[in-house]
Design a protein around this motif. Structure first.
Motif: not given
Length: 298
Positions: A55-64, A68-73, A270-276
């Motif tokens: 979690l401490h090594l966040d990259t654009p690919k590991s964000g929300t 989503v893109i990784q799951i769809i792929k 927190i962002v997807p959880r808060m939205l959901r």
């Protein structure tokens, strides 16, 4: 549905409600099922974000968005609804039990609307604790279905394997943080929700006549406040249910998350959880309020 009874003293015919608890259960189940199906992808994304070990090594690919893109792929668009079966299995009785418990508690203790902040808080905590405790095995299965850590073919297989490999402790893993998340969330949510509704009614705003939008708007605001406060417990719950050997109890999990990921680790997802949570709960309450009106419970 209404029935009639005769007062033995006065001889007067009185109208009574038939099966109010069952009606509350059905209304809650309908509202929870619809909103859960619609917003399941947000719950899946939240679990994927929290299940990562770096979690401490966040990259654009590991964000929300990257998640989503990784799951769809990897799993196509329907992969976003992975875990929907245990989610529905938990929601139908869970939300039904929650709303029927609220109805039962209100009538048992003769509480009248509008509830005071203290009444709303205690009512929400008690009702959620009752339903959350009963359904913790399905909550464990749901979390594992949504992650990439475990691969189960069915709920039945998951329950059998967890019990065989981890025993009763595995089926109840994360119970304490689940209750520390859900009970305060429900208490805070109900407190904020009833307070916001009271403010709108007291202000006598023109929009107050349109009940559904008001219920939904109050639900959104209540969900935002309640989600922020309970987010750390959600992270702890997910870690304990996915990695029971590493996160063995609440105390060690709290320190381990902080040691590995820092303070921000408690707010991962927190962002997807808060939205959901905000949208699901707001929609559930809106539908519940409308359905209970049509059933004659209000």
């Amino acid at each position: 549905m209404q029935g009639y009874s005769v007062d033995p003293e006065s001889g007067e015919t009185q109208i009574r409600e038939d099966y109010p608890i069952l009606k509350s259960f059905l209304a809650g189940s309908v509202s929870g099922t619809f909103s859960t199906i619609l917003f399941q992808p947000l719950d899946l994304i939240k679990t994927r974000l929290q299940s990562r070990v770096n979690l401490h090594l966040d990259t654009p690919k590991s964000g929300t968005i990257g998640t989503v893109i990784q799951i769809i792929k990897k799993e196509n668009v329907f992969g976003l609804w992975r875990g929907i079966t245990p989610s529905i299995t938990r929601v139908i009785p869970g939300v039904g039990l929650y709303f029927s418990s609220l109805h039962w508690l209100k009538h048992t203790f003769h509480l009248k609307d509008p509830l005071t902040p203290t009444e709303a808080m205690l009512l929400g905590i008690t009702a959620r604790s009752m339903s959350g405790g009963l359904l913790i095995p399905i909550t464990v299965v749901k979390t594992r279905f949504e992650s990439e850590v475990y691969r189960y073919n069915s709920i039945r297989e998951a329950l059998k394997l967890i019990y065989k490999q981890e025993g009763v402790r595995g089926l109840s893993s994360g119970l304490i943080p689940t209750l520390l998340r859900d009970a305060p969330f429900s208490g805070l949510y109900l407190m904020f929700y009833t307070r916001f509704k009271s403010i709108v009614v007291e202000a006598d705003l023109p929009c107050a006549k349109s009940s559904a939008p008001i219920h939904f708007s109050c639900g959104i605001l209540a969900g935002i406040f309640a989600s922020i406060v309970t987010q750390p417990a959600d992270v702890i719950k997910t870690k304990m249910q996915l990695y029971p050997d590493e996160f063995k109890d609440v105390r060690s999990a709290i320190f381990r998350v902080y040691k590995k990921y820092g303070a921000l680790g408690y707010f991962k997802g927190i962002v997807p959880r808060m939205l959901r949570r905000t949208l699901v709960t707001a929609m559930a309450w809106t539908v519940y309020e409308e359905v209970t009106k049509s059933m004659g419970l209000k």
